[in-house]
Design a protein around this motif. Sequence first.
Motif, PDB file in Angstrom:
ATOM      1  N   VAL A  80       0.806  -1.226   0.000  1.00  0.00           N
ATOM      2  CA  VAL A  80       0.000   0.000   0.000  1.00  0.00           C
ATOM      3  C   VAL A  80       0.833   1.267   0.000  1.00  0.00           C
ATOM      4  O   VAL A  80       0.277   2.378  -0.055  1.00  0.00           O
ATOM      5  CB  VAL A  80      -0.980   0.032   1.198  1.00  0.00           C
ATOM      6  N   LYS A  81       2.137   1.136   0.064  1.00  0.00           N
ATOM      7  CA  LYS A  81       3.008   2.322   0.082  1.00  0.00           C
ATOM      8  C   LYS A  81       2.769   3.189  -1.146  1.00  0.00           C
ATOM      9  O   LYS A  81       2.672   2.697  -2.262  1.00  0.00           O
ATOM     10  CB  LYS A  81       4.474   1.898   0.142  1.00  0.00           C
ATOM     11  N   GLY A  82       2.671   4.487  -0.897  1.00  0.00           N
ATOM     12  CA  GLY A  82       2.426   5.426  -1.987  1.00  0.00           C
ATOM     13  C   GLY A  82       0.954   5.579  -2.341  1.00  0.00           C
ATOM     14  O   GLY A  82       0.600   6.474  -3.108  1.00  0.00           O
ATOM     15  N   ARG A  83       0.113   4.707  -1.779  1.00  0.00           N
ATOM     16  CA  ARG A  83      -1.331   4.786  -2.061  1.00  0.00           C
ATOM     17  C   ARG A  83      -2.148   5.059  -0.802  1.00  0.00           C
ATOM     18  O   ARG A  83      -3.166   5.743  -0.859  1.00  0.00           O
ATOM     19  CB  ARG A  83      -1.823   3.490  -2.709  1.00  0.00           C
ATOM     20  N   PHE A  84      -1.734   4.495   0.325  1.00  0.00           N
ATOM     21  CA  PHE A  84      -2.455   4.650   1.585  1.00  0.00           C
ATOM     22  C   PHE A  84      -1.614   5.485   2.550  1.00  0.00           C
ATOM     23  O   PHE A  84      -0.380   5.382   2.558  1.00  0.00           O
ATOM     24  CB  PHE A  84      -2.700   3.296   2.239  1.00  0.00           C
ATOM     25  N   THR A  85      -2.286   6.260   3.393  1.00  0.00           N
ATOM     26  CA  THR A  85      -1.600   7.043   4.418  1.00  0.00           C
ATOM     27  C   THR A  85      -2.370   6.954   5.727  1.00  0.00           C
ATOM     28  O   THR A  85      -3.569   7.251   5.762  1.00  0.00           O
ATOM     29  CB  THR A  85      -1.473   8.516   4.009  1.00  0.00           C
ATOM     30  N   ILE A  86      -1.667   6.564   6.771  1.00  0.00           N
ATOM     31  CA  ILE A  86      -2.266   6.521   8.106  1.00  0.00           C
ATOM     32  C   ILE A  86      -1.991   7.847   8.811  1.00  0.00           C
ATOM     33  O   ILE A  86      -0.914   8.439   8.644  1.00  0.00           O
ATOM     34  CB  ILE A  86      -1.718   5.331   8.924  1.00  0.00           C
ATOM     35  N   SER A  87      -2.977   8.294   9.597  1.00  0.00           N
ATOM     36  CA  SER A  87      -2.793   9.519  10.355  1.00  0.00           C
ATOM     37  C   SER A  87      -3.701   9.466  11.577  1.00  0.00           C
ATOM     38  O   SER A  87      -4.540   8.567  11.705  1.00  0.00           O
ATOM     39  CB  SER A  87      -3.111  10.755   9.509  1.00  0.00           C
ATOM     40  N   GLN A  88      -3.519  10.420  12.468  1.00  0.00           N
ATOM     41  CA  GLN A  88      -4.341  10.456  13.666  1.00  0.00           C
ATOM     42  C   GLN A  88      -4.635  11.891  14.065  1.00  0.00           C
ATOM     43  O   GLN A  88      -3.844  12.792  13.787  1.00  0.00           O
ATOM     44  CB  GLN A  88      -3.646   9.724  14.824  1.00  0.00           C
ATOM     45  N   ASP A  89      -5.775  12.070  14.691  1.00  0.00           N
ATOM     46  CA  ASP A  89      -6.151  13.363  15.251  1.00  0.00           C
ATOM     47  C   ASP A  89      -6.207  13.160  16.760  1.00  0.00           C
ATOM     48  O   ASP A  89      -7.138  12.540  17.272  1.00  0.00           O
ATOM     49  CB  ASP A  89      -7.507  13.809  14.699  1.00  0.00           C
ATOM     50  N   ARG A  90      -5.210  13.669  17.454  1.00  0.00           N
ATOM     51  CA  ARG A  90      -5.141  13.440  18.897  1.00  0.00           C
ATOM     52  C   ARG A  90      -6.258  14.163  19.635  1.00  0.00           C
ATOM     53  O   ARG A  90      -6.709  13.705  20.681  1.00  0.00           O
ATOM     54  CB  ARG A  90      -3.785  13.887  19.424  1.00  0.00           C
ATOM     55  N   ALA A  91      -6.720  15.247  19.101  1.00  0.00           N
ATOM     56  CA  ALA A  91      -7.766  16.013  19.776  1.00  0.00           C
ATOM     57  C   ALA A  91      -9.075  15.247  19.842  1.00  0.00           C
ATOM     58  O   ALA A  91      -9.830  15.360  20.802  1.00  0.00           O
ATOM     59  CB  ALA A  91      -7.977  17.348  19.078  1.00  0.00           C
ATOM     60  N   THR A  92      -9.343  14.462  18.802  1.00  0.00           N
ATOM     61  CA  THR A  92     -10.603  13.721  18.749  1.00  0.00           C
ATOM     62  C   THR A  92     -10.406  12.217  18.942  1.00  0.00           C
ATOM     63  O   THR A  92     -11.364  11.452  18.870  1.00  0.00           O
ATOM     64  CB  THR A  92     -11.308  13.958  17.410  1.00  0.00           C
ATOM     65  N   ASN A  93      -9.157  11.804  19.190  1.00  0.00           N
ATOM     66  CA  ASN A  93      -8.862  10.372  19.359  1.00  0.00           C
ATOM     67  C   ASN A  93      -9.353   9.550  18.170  1.00  0.00           C
ATOM     68  O   ASN A  93      -9.991   8.500  18.340  1.00  0.00           O
ATOM     69  CB  ASN A  93      -9.469   9.833  20.661  1.00  0.00           C
TER      70      ASN A  93
END
Length: 123
Positions: free
Chosen positions: A63-76
């Motif tokens: 999935v490299k180059g196609r998928f990106t993981i991220s997080q919003d710490r404010a909203t968990n």
Amino acid sequence: QVQLVESGGGSVQAGGSLRLSCEASGFSVRPYCMAWFRQAAGKEREGVAYITRYGSTGHADSVKGRFTISQDRATNTLYLQMYSLKPEDTAMYFCAARAGSTCDYGASLFPAWGQGTQVTVSS
């Protein structure tokens, strides 16, 4: 009570995009590692991407180059942005969380799992 709730799955054509979300609640301490896994029909669960509490990430080669993981710490909330989807991406997608000090795709090390959200990519 620890709870992980995924959303955002659906049916798209090849080349399309989706963004998965995972809302986390009930944790007394922010998990050190959160990850996305997927399981296609008749196949074993596989790791897709992970992210540490401090923002370090890893993505599976598929999935490299196609998928990106991220997080919003404010909203968990954990996200998985998926672009250029392929039929082979069709699977149930799960988010998972664990404490500790390492982060990888060892599924057996994750005690907390969501119920999953289905992604179907048609050719």
